[in-house]
Structures are given as structure tokens and as C-alpha cells.
Design a protein around this motif. Structure first.
Motif, short mmCIF file in Angstrom:
data_model
loop_
_atom_site.label_atom_id
_atom_site.label_comp_id
_atom_site.label_asym_id
_atom_site.label_seq_id
_atom_site.Cartn_x
_atom_site.Cartn_y
_atom_site.Cartn_z
N ASP A 192 -40.04 27.13 35.40
CA ASP A 192 -38.83 28.10 35.49
C ASP A 192 -37.53 27.81 34.86
OD1 ASP A 192 -38.26 26.68 37.71
OD2 ASP A 192 -38.12 28.37 39.17
N ASP B 41 -47.79 21.25 31.21
CA ASP B 41 -46.94 21.17 32.25
C ASP B 41 -46.82 19.75 33.14
OD1 ASP B 41 -49.56 20.91 33.48
OD2 ASP B 41 -49.47 22.97 33.83
N SER C 85 -50.94 25.43 38.09
CA SER C 85 -50.18 26.51 38.47
C SER C 85 -50.17 27.79 37.48
CB SER C 85 -48.47 26.38 38.40
OG SER C 85 -48.21 25.07 39.29
N THR C 86 -50.07 29.17 38.15
CA THR C 86 -50.59 30.22 37.76
C THR C 86 -49.38 31.09 37.37
OG1 THR C 86 -51.04 31.31 39.86
CG2 THR C 86 -52.82 30.35 38.24
N PRO C 87 -49.15 32.07 36.36
CA PRO C 87 -47.99 32.75 36.24
C PRO C 87 -47.84 33.47 37.57
CG PRO C 87 -49.46 32.81 34.47
CD PRO C 87 -50.27 32.19 35.33
N SER C 88 -46.38 33.39 37.62
CA SER C 88 -46.00 34.13 38.79
C SER C 88 -46.04 35.65 38.54
CB SER C 88 -44.55 33.94 39.18
OG SER C 88 -44.01 34.58 40.13
N LYS C 89 -46.64 36.53 39.54
CA LYS C 89 -46.33 37.76 39.66
C LYS C 89 -45.21 38.50 39.30
CE LYS C 89 -50.46 38.41 42.56
NZ LYS C 89 -50.97 38.93 43.76
N GLY D 281 -41.57 32.13 35.89
CA GLY D 281 -42.21 30.77 36.36
C GLY D 281 -43.65 31.12 36.69
N ARG D 282 -44.04 29.85 37.58
CA ARG D 282 -45.59 29.98 37.95
C ARG D 282 -45.56 29.88 39.54
NH1 ARG D 282 -47.94 25.97 33.71
NH2 ARG D 282 -45.66 24.98 34.14
N GLU D 283 -46.70 30.23 39.95
CA GLU D 283 -46.91 29.87 41.63
C GLU D 283 -47.58 28.42 41.41
OE1 GLU D 283 -46.48 31.90 44.10
OE2 GLU D 283 -45.85 33.53 43.19
N ASN E 204 -51.61 19.89 37.87
CA ASN E 204 -50.77 21.21 37.98
C ASN E 204 -51.77 22.43 37.28
OD1 ASN E 204 -48.97 23.19 38.03
ND2 ASN E 204 -47.26 22.07 37.45
N ASP F 122 -43.07 24.35 38.18
CA ASP F 122 -43.39 25.62 37.94
C ASP F 122 -43.04 26.56 36.74
OD1 ASP F 122 -41.04 26.07 38.60
OD2 ASP F 122 -41.06 27.33 40.25
#
Length: 394
Positions: free
Chosen positions: A113, A163, A270-274, A278-280, A268, A111
Motif C-alpha cells: 500500500d 512482493d 497477501s491477497t488484494p484488500s476488499k 493494498g492487500r490483506e 508473502n 501489503d
């Protein structure tokens, strides 16, 4: 070194794992007191400092309890306390303890992070992802519809987007077993004959119902009541599992599913975490070329084997351990897939790559020699170790 199998009874001292220390000159001696007593039947071990104290800890994958397939043996987290390891699984990673019949464990920052995740695969398991914190190892993601007969996993950037992606070896398509999301294979395990042992029943779907894979005589040899209930073969061949055993018997024990038997790579996306940092985690599954599906895949290396600066995949496998009704899976000669740097892979014929791995391959590794050359070392079950020169551009 992890010990496991089905030949010895459960908790046999022969299943005790072992740690060997190197004196720096290639001499290895067993550290008898370093590993706690843990006589589960295991499959693999991975090394990672999960608590950030500068000491490398051990993650041991449990296989199945001897004589009680598919009941999973315990997987363990062994915390390094100054060269002596302590089993902290129940307090640090309770979800990992009985995760399933593990075959491989790998670590990578999925992710972005800065903190690696743990990826776990196994028989009748989905691709499982654990978050690692200083005092907790928690299951965070189970890839959708990914349950299979997984044998290995590797982590690498396969599409060049920066990623980390996943690639996992499965059973393949070249057998009488088939599975899909709409019609998964199912495995029921219960004490059907009430004799104190666990009886596994593999079932395959057909026209909306599930039928035992085992022929009548084979199943009756383990569960004699089947022969009495079905004295002739034809009625048995037409009987779904719910007519051979009751629904309560089938669902009262262990119930497992496999929705895919194909070897995949997982993109992968994964999208940016709100919350930032990191990312979801999210993955999209892609099937690898048909040439990789001819046999079970036991090990995958992701590296630039063709010298073009793009990540390629090298896969080996085969399995000689199947029963006589299934026949052994031995159609693979090893498989080199040339990557295009964008997630596309094309099979390179063996006569072009020079790579032949036609035995029951279990593991392989790239080793850099003192001369600077790379050699690919391949281990085979019940056979010799093979070595191949890894020559850039060939």
C-alpha cells in the motif's frame, strides 16, 4: 547504540542508550542530551520516520528485565523533535511497549500500500507485524504458530513475485531442545520459593505432560523446597511439573510457548484488500535446508551473492552462552544458500563459497568501498572482526 545485559541491576545507568553524531568526516561525538533517560536493558534499534515529518525516529527493542528473566524490558518509540528524542511509546505504541524479549526490528512494505510495516521478532515470541500510521503504531498480525526463539529477521523478495517476504533466524535443531505446534516448549516463571525473585522453569513435553528441563540438583539450588519434596533423584525424574509445583503456581505468573525452533522463510501470499489500497497480509512458512539448522542463526543477509541475478541468503550464528547441561551451540561455519528465484534454496558448501564463519558471529554487513568493490564485514563476540571479498559469481 543500545545497552543491555544481565550483569548490572535493573535501571542501572550503564544501560543508558547512546547517540553519537558524525561531523561528516568520520569523527563521532556523543550527544548527551539527545536521548531521554531510559535505563531498560535493550537489544537493538531501528531507524524509521513513522510520522512522516521528515525526521528519523528510533524504535528500541527491549530485552529482559535484569534478574527477572523472562519478564520483558520496555521497548520504546523515540520521536525525533529537531535532534532531541522524546519517548512517546505509551501514547503512540502501547502494544509495542511490552511486546516481549525483542531481538530484531525491520521495516518493509508487506501489503503493497506504499506504507512500510514494522516486523518484530524475539525470544519466546511470534513473528509480529505492526502497522505504522502518523500517530499510531498498532499490532496488526501475529503469524500463526510462529512462536520461537527468534534471533533476527530480514525482508526481501525471495520468490521473485514482486512482493516482500520474510526470513527469520531461529535456535535450530542441533540441541536437546525440540518444539512443534502439537508439542511446544513451555516456560513458566513465578516466585516459586516466595523470596521476591522471579524463577524461570523451562519445561519440555513428553507423552502429554510437561517435565522440567533442569535436573533436580540445579533446580533445588534455586528453589530449596524441591530437595525437601524430592529427596531422591528417581521420583523427581518421573514427576511432571504439575507434581513439583501446583497448577496455580505454574499458571499464576508468566507462561510462554515456543512452537518452532527451525529457521524459516515466510512466503508473502497477501491477497488484494476488499477496501482497495493494498492487500490483506498473509504468510506461508517454509523451512530452510537442514544445513541452516545446525546452530542458532544471529544474522541473515539477502542479496545476489552468486551473480545470477537471483536473491541468495547468507546466514551466520553460533552461541557460546548456554549452560553446562545444554552445551554451547557451535556447529555452524556460516551458510550460503543459492536461490533459484522462485523460493527454493540450496546449500553451497563452504569450500565452494569460500565463506567461513565458525566463531560466535553476531552481525554482518555488505560495505561498498570507494573502489566499487563489496566487502562483507563480520563481527564476532569476544573475537576479531573478519572481512571477506564479495566476488560476483563465486
Amino acid at each position: 547504540m543500545v545497552s543491555g545485559g544481565n550483569e548490572q541491576p535493573n535501571n542501572s545507568p550503564l544501560y543508558q542508550d547512546r547517540l553519537y553524531l558524525n561531523d561528516g568526516k568520520g569523527n563521532l561525538s556523543r550527544a548527551v542530551q539527545a536521548i531521554p533517560t531510559e535505563t531498560q536493558s535493550g537489544s537493538c534499534v531501528a531507524v524509521f520516520d513513522f510520522d512522516g515529518d521528515g525526521q528519523k525516529d528510533l524504535f528500541v527493542g527491549g530485552r529482559s528485565v535484569p534478574g527477572r528473566f523472562p519478564e520483558p524490558a520496555e521497548s520504546m518509540v523515540l520521536k525525533n523533535e529537531g535532534g532531541v528524542f522524546k519517548n512517546v511509546t505509551t501514547t503512540v505504541a502501547p502494544e509495542f511497549q511490552k511486546i516481549g524479549m525483542v531481538t530484531d526490528i525491520q521495516f518493509g512494505d508487506l501489503d503493497g500500500d506504499g506504507n512500510p510495516e514494522m516486523v518484530v521478532v524475539g525470544d519466546w515470541m511470534a513473528v509480529e507485524i505492526f502497522e505504522l500510521e502518523s500517530q499510531a503504531v498498532t499490532l496488526s498480525h501475529r503469524l500463526t504458530n510462529s512462536s520461537g526463539w527468534w534471533r533476527c529477521v530480514a525482508i526481501s523478495d525471495l520468490d521473485g513475485d514482486g512482493d516482500l517476504d520474510l526470513v527469520a533466524g531461529n535456535w535450530g535443531l542441533n540441541s536437546r531442545h525440540h518444539a512443534s505446534e502439537a508439542a511446544p516448549l513451555r516456560l513458566f516463571a513465578s516466585d516459586f520459593d516466595q523470596n521476591g525473585s522471579l524463577d524461570p522453569l523451562l519445561c519440555t513435553p513428553w507423552e502429554g505432560a510437561y517435565y522440567p528441563v533442569a535436573q533436580r540438583d540445579l533446580l533445588a539450588s534455586q528453589i530449596p523446597a524441591v530437595k525437601k519434596k524430592f529427596p531422591r533423584h528417581t521420583p523427581y525424574s518421573n514427576a511432571p511439573a504439575v507434581e513439583i509445583f501446583s497448577e496455580k503456581e505454574l499458571l499464576g505468573g508468566i507462561c510462554l510457548e515456543a512452537k518452532t525452533l527451525e529457521t524459516h522463510w515466510f512466503e508473502n501470499v497477501s491477497t488484494p484488500s476488499k477496501g482497495g489500497g493494498g492487500r490483506e497480509i498473509k504468510f506461508i512458512a517454509h523451512k530452510l535446508p537442514l544445513e541452516t539448522q545446525t546452530a542458532p542463526v544471529s544474522r541473515i543477509l539477502a542479496a545476489d551473492f552468486t551473480g545470477d541475478g537471483k536473491t541468495d541468503l547468507l546466514l551466520v550464528g553460533n552461541d557460546y552462552g548456554a549452560d553446562a547441561q545444554t552445551y554451547r551451540q557451535d556447529a555452524s561455519n556460516g551458510c550460503l544458500l543459492k536461490g533459484d528465484g522462485k523460493g527454493g534454496f540450496n546449500f553451497v558448501p563452504n569450500k565452494v563459497s569460500g565463506f567461513w564463519a565458525s566463531e560466535e558471529a553476531r552481525d554482518m554487513s555488505l560495505v561498498r568501498l570507494k573502489s566499487g568493490k563489496n566487502v562483507l564485514v563480520l563481527s564476532n563476540n569476544n573475537s576479531q572482526i573478519r572481512a571477506f571479498w564479495a566476488i560476483s559469481g563465486q
